[in-house]
Design an enzyme around this catalytic site. Structure first.
Site, PDB file in Angstrom:
ATOM      1  N   SER A 220       0.704  -0.936  -0.311  1.00  0.00           N
ATOM      2  CA  SER A 220       0.277   0.046  -0.207  1.00  0.00           C
ATOM      3  C   SER A 220       0.279   1.123  -0.492  1.00  0.00           C
ATOM      4  CB  SER A 220      -1.036  -0.353   0.888  1.00  0.00           C
ATOM      5  OG  SER A 220      -2.160  -0.764   0.821  1.00  0.00           O
TER       6      SER A 220
ATOM      7  N   TYR B  16      -3.085  -2.393 -10.756  1.00  0.00           N
ATOM      8  CA  TYR B  16      -2.949  -1.939  -9.220  1.00  0.00           C
ATOM      9  C   TYR B  16      -2.660  -2.888  -8.607  1.00  0.00           C
ATOM     10  CZ  TYR B  16      -5.352  -2.440  -4.404  1.00  0.00           C
ATOM     11  OH  TYR B  16      -4.538  -2.566  -3.154  1.00  0.00           O
TER      12      TYR B  16
ATOM     13  N   VAL C 157       1.083  -3.475   3.885  1.00  0.00           N
ATOM     14  CA  VAL C 157       1.146  -5.166   3.901  1.00  0.00           C
ATOM     15  C   VAL C 157       2.294  -6.174   3.814  1.00  0.00           C
ATOM     16  CG1 VAL C 157      -1.069  -5.268   5.039  1.00  0.00           C
ATOM     17  CG2 VAL C 157      -0.722  -6.172   2.505  1.00  0.00           C
TER      18      VAL C 157
HETATM   19  N1  GLN Z   1      -2.101  -4.517  -2.065  1.00  0.00           N
HETATM   20  C1  GLN Z   1      -3.106  -5.043  -0.978  1.00  0.00           C
HETATM   21  C2  GLN Z   1      -4.070  -5.233  -0.937  1.00  0.00           C
HETATM   22  O1  GLN Z   1      -5.011  -4.813  -1.973  1.00  0.00           O
HETATM   23  C3  GLN Z   1      -2.490  -3.608  -0.254  1.00  0.00           C
HETATM   24  C4  GLN Z   1      -2.374  -3.804   1.267  1.00  0.00           C
HETATM   25  C5  GLN Z   1      -2.379  -2.898   2.087  1.00  0.00           C
HETATM   26  O2  GLN Z   1      -0.733  -2.928   2.026  1.00  0.00           O
HETATM   27  N2  GLN Z   1      -2.901  -2.516   2.975  1.00  0.00           N
HETATM   28  O3  GLN Z   1      -4.610  -5.987   0.021  1.00  0.00           O
END
Ligand code: GLN
Length: 303
Positions: free
Chosen positions: A63, A188, A257
């Site tokens: 994210s 994304y 994350v």
């Molecule tokens: N790619 C992750 C998702 O879409 C990103 C989430 C994150 O880093 N909080 O769930």
């Protein structure tokens, strides 16, 4: 300020804490990462840099990429962006769905998944080669052409990103997604799967601490846009823990994350931490601990 000594001490003290966090496992590829990694890197606007631990080991930025996509879309289309995504904290987890339904497909902010998926849609509409152009934007910000996507993470998230498919479909039903769900999520998942280390992230975020001017001395982001992006990071950068981060650390920042956190003090420094084990809100446990200690010991915060 003896940043080297401060970072070394904090790294040692935090490493001695029992790491109660858990590595993210809902994206299977991320679960393979060793929980014991811990790196810190700081660069200031005078060009000095300092590090401790695993500052040059790459990880999935996840994210944190939402700040880069926001910056690129905001630079491309200016305030028109805010017709499709709001700038209010959500107070909810990053992949929460029901707020989007209640608020008729206008995401609360660009740093939760729904908002980032709308921003991704804008970039897919406006860029000639969306994934390549975006990667180039990140490479140029960091002044490092070696940065790349981790294709294993892309594939892993494509297989298990059910909530993101649900979000994209809900956005589509409200007419707030102009390209196909597949195309937007492909973009994304790639942006989230960029692999970078603490040093590269700190370098890329230099522009946000330096009124939009990056390390190569050009201005890919306008000064007033850097100001607004920092405001969004402060209020929305940590999902339902944004208040806690402002309270404990007192800097704008963004987590992912993959266990990375980037935080910055405008006109002063950028500090990046990486430790893959996350607290229950999805933010790095060691990272939060280290940054709280850092701003307390250096007596530096935007407040
Ligand atoms: N790619 C992750 C998702 O879409 C990103 C989430 C994150 O880093 N909080 O769930």
């Amino acid at each position: 300020m003896n940043y080297k000594q401060i970072l070394t001490n904090i790294h040692r003290e935090v490493s001695a804490l029992k790491n109660t966090g858990e590595v993210a496992s809902y994206i299977p590829e991320l679960a393979k990462v060793d929980k014991d990694h811990f790196g810190i890197y700081l660069n200031n606007i005078h060009g000095d840099n300092f590090e401790a631990g695993d500052a040059d080991v790459t990880f999935s930025i996840q994210s944190i990429s939402k700040v880069f996509s926001l910056a690129m879309a905001f630079a491309n289309q200016g305030n028109k962006l805010w017709e499709r995504v709001d700038v209010e904290p959500s107070g909810n987890p990053f992949n929460y769905l029901s707020l989007l339904e209640r608020e008729k497909g206008i995401p609360r902010n660009p740093l939760i998944n729904s908002g980032a998926i709308v921003v991704a849609d804008c970039l897919v509409s406006t860029l000639k080669n969306p994934k390549e152009d975006f990667l180039q934007f990140v490479r140029d910000l960091a002044n490092d052409q070696s940065i790349n996507f981790d294709k294993n993470v892309v594939a892993s998230e494509k297989k298990t990103g059910f909530r993101n498919y649900a979000i994209a479909n809900l956005l589509k039903s409200f007419d707030n997604l102009h390209n196909s769900v597949e195309d937007v999520l492909d973009f994304y998942f790639h942006q989230c799967a960029i692999a970078m280390n603490c040093k590269q992230l700190s370098n890329a975020f230099f522009a946000f601490a330096n009124r939009g001017k990056c390390m190569q001395n050009n201005t890919p982001i306008k000064p007033n846009q850097a100001k607004r992006i920092n405001a969004i990071m402060l209020t929305c950068g940590f999902y339902d823990e944004a208040g806690e981060f402002a309270f404990e650390v007192g800097l704008p920042g963004k987590s992912g994350v993959g266990g990375g956190i980037v935080a910055l003090l405008p006109n002063e420094y950028v500090i990046t931490t990486w430790s893959p084990a996350l607290n229950e809100k999805g933010n790095s446990y060691y990272g939060m601990q280290a940054l709280e200690r850092f701003t307390t010991e250096t007596n530096s915060s935007i407040f």
